[in-house]
Design a protein around this motif. Structure first.
Motif, mmCIF file in Angstrom:
data_model
loop_
_atom_site.group_PDB
_atom_site.id
_atom_site.type_symbol
_atom_site.label_atom_id
_atom_site.label_comp_id
_atom_site.label_asym_id
_atom_site.label_seq_id
_atom_site.Cartn_x
_atom_site.Cartn_y
_atom_site.Cartn_z
ATOM 1 N N UNK A 298 8.777 16.814 -9.563
ATOM 2 C CA UNK A 298 9.442 16.163 -8.438
ATOM 3 C C UNK A 298 8.515 15.279 -7.620
ATOM 4 N N UNK A 299 7.219 15.610 -7.566
ATOM 5 C CA UNK A 299 6.303 14.725 -6.846
ATOM 6 C C UNK A 299 6.224 13.360 -7.536
ATOM 7 N N UNK A 300 6.217 13.357 -8.859
ATOM 8 C CA UNK A 300 6.228 12.085 -9.592
ATOM 9 C C UNK A 300 7.512 11.310 -9.311
ATOM 10 N N UNK A 301 8.629 12.023 -9.296
ATOM 11 C CA UNK A 301 9.914 11.393 -9.018
ATOM 12 C C UNK A 301 9.956 10.819 -7.609
ATOM 13 N N UNK A 302 9.529 11.613 -6.627
ATOM 14 C CA UNK A 302 9.527 11.130 -5.241
ATOM 15 C C UNK A 302 8.630 9.908 -5.073
ATOM 16 N N UNK A 303 7.453 9.965 -5.696
ATOM 17 C CA UNK A 303 6.521 8.846 -5.599
ATOM 18 C C UNK A 303 7.089 7.575 -6.210
ATOM 19 N N UNK A 304 7.731 7.711 -7.384
ATOM 20 C CA UNK A 304 8.310 6.544 -8.056
ATOM 21 C C UNK A 304 9.469 5.967 -7.252
ATOM 22 N N UNK A 305 10.310 6.834 -6.714
ATOM 23 C CA UNK A 305 11.450 6.362 -5.918
ATOM 24 C C UNK A 305 10.982 5.661 -4.651
ATOM 25 N N UNK A 306 9.990 6.235 -3.974
ATOM 26 C CA UNK A 306 9.477 5.625 -2.744
ATOM 27 C C UNK A 306 8.844 4.268 -3.024
ATOM 28 N N UNK A 307 8.066 4.208 -4.090
ATOM 29 C CA UNK A 307 7.392 2.957 -4.416
ATOM 30 C C UNK A 307 8.336 1.868 -4.882
ATOM 31 N N UNK B 52 0.820 -1.214 0.000
ATOM 32 C CA UNK B 52 0.000 0.000 0.000
ATOM 33 C C UNK B 52 0.853 1.264 0.000
ATOM 34 N N UNK B 53 1.983 1.233 0.707
ATOM 35 C CA UNK B 53 2.874 2.395 0.712
ATOM 36 C C UNK B 53 3.358 2.685 -0.705
ATOM 37 N N UNK B 54 3.752 1.623 -1.411
ATOM 38 C CA UNK B 54 4.226 1.795 -2.783
ATOM 39 C C UNK B 54 3.152 2.368 -3.692
ATOM 40 N N UNK B 55 1.951 1.803 -3.606
ATOM 41 C CA UNK B 55 0.858 2.296 -4.448
ATOM 42 C C UNK B 55 0.429 3.698 -4.085
ATOM 43 N N UNK B 56 0.377 3.979 -2.779
ATOM 44 C CA UNK B 56 -0.039 5.304 -2.327
ATOM 45 C C UNK B 56 0.978 6.371 -2.708
#
Length: 251
Positions: free
Chosen positions: A188-197, A149-153
């Motif tokens: 950067x939000x897209x980048x942060x989200x992709x890196x976190x996931x 869920x963390x990855x998807x969120x």
């Protein structure tokens, strides 16, 4: 320390850092507070709302599990040990193994074979241990699902941040000074989200799932072995059936 987990995390983040360095602009342009708030703050908030507090408290211990080697003996050695116990019981009786069982460090193995020592019948022993395994499955599944869920969120929050940035950018096209920060949020939000996931949640979800499968197989071997010993099956039959659990379907 699980070298593959540590190596994957280190190599993944290291390659991203190297790419940023080679880009020649440094890390400064890749740091954006609004993007951090949207992705990381949003991911934490959504995850906290999706799971119980008791489960969330187990996230850090779960990370430690993923970062360390599984404390389960190799399955072939486990089968050999069960066969050894079965042989000892056949030759000298069940009380022969009592002291050895008390010294076992695997709590699942210890409990199953303590039931044997206590004279538990196979039709009682097997359901008891399978119930214990079922509860373990539930606990592990919750942890694995949290990281999923963390990855998807994180990915979803990245997309939300992108939309926020685009709206801000389109609303300020007449002001060139405002376009840059809005575009930074969008990208950067897209980048942060992709890196976190990918480089956080994805790695831990996959590694926990693999470790869970190894532990479940070990528990299935223990249940099968203890049940067959309680049913007074022959040593040859016990060994054959336990080894069959270890054989891959495509072998």
């Amino acid at each position: 320390m699980d070298k593959t987990t540590a190596g994957g995390l280190g190599a993944g983040w290291g390659l991203v850092a190297l790419a940023i360095i080679l880009g020649g602009v440094g890390f400064g342009p890749y740091i954006d507070i609004p993007s951090v708030v949207i992705v990381f703050g949003g991911t934490i908030a959504v995850t906290a709302g999706q799971f119980e507090a008791a489960d969330l408290k187990r996230v850090v211990p779960a990370i430690k599990v993923a970062m360390n080697n599984v404390k389960v003996e190799p399955l072939n050695e486990l089968v050999e040990k069960i066969v050894f116990y079965a042989t000892e019981i056949k030759k000298h009786g069940v009380m022969q193994i009592e002291q050895k069982v008390l010294q076992e460090t695997n709590p699942f193995f210890k409990e199953a074979f303590q039931l044997l020592v206590d004279g538990t019948k196979p039709d009682v022993l097997q359901p008891l241990m399978e119930l214990k395994l079922e509860h373990m499955n539930k606990r592990h599944s919750v942890m694995i699902s949290i990281f999923g869920n963390i990855g998807g969120t994180a990915g979803a929050m990245g997309m939300i941040g992108t939309l926020v940035g685009l709206v801000a950018m389109l609303a300020n096209l007449s002001d060139p000074a405002a376009v840059g920060p809005a575009m930074a949020v969008a990208l950067l939000t897209t980048m942060y989200g992709a890196l976190t996931g990918t480089l956080f949640a994805g790695i831990f979800e996959s590694k926990l799932s693999q470790k869970h499968n190894v532990e479940v197989t070990a528990c299935e071997v223990i249940i099968q072995g203890a049940t067959m010993i309680a049913a007074e099956e022959s040593i040859g039959n016990i060994k054959m059936q336990l080894n069959a659990i270890l054989v891959e379907p495509n072998e």
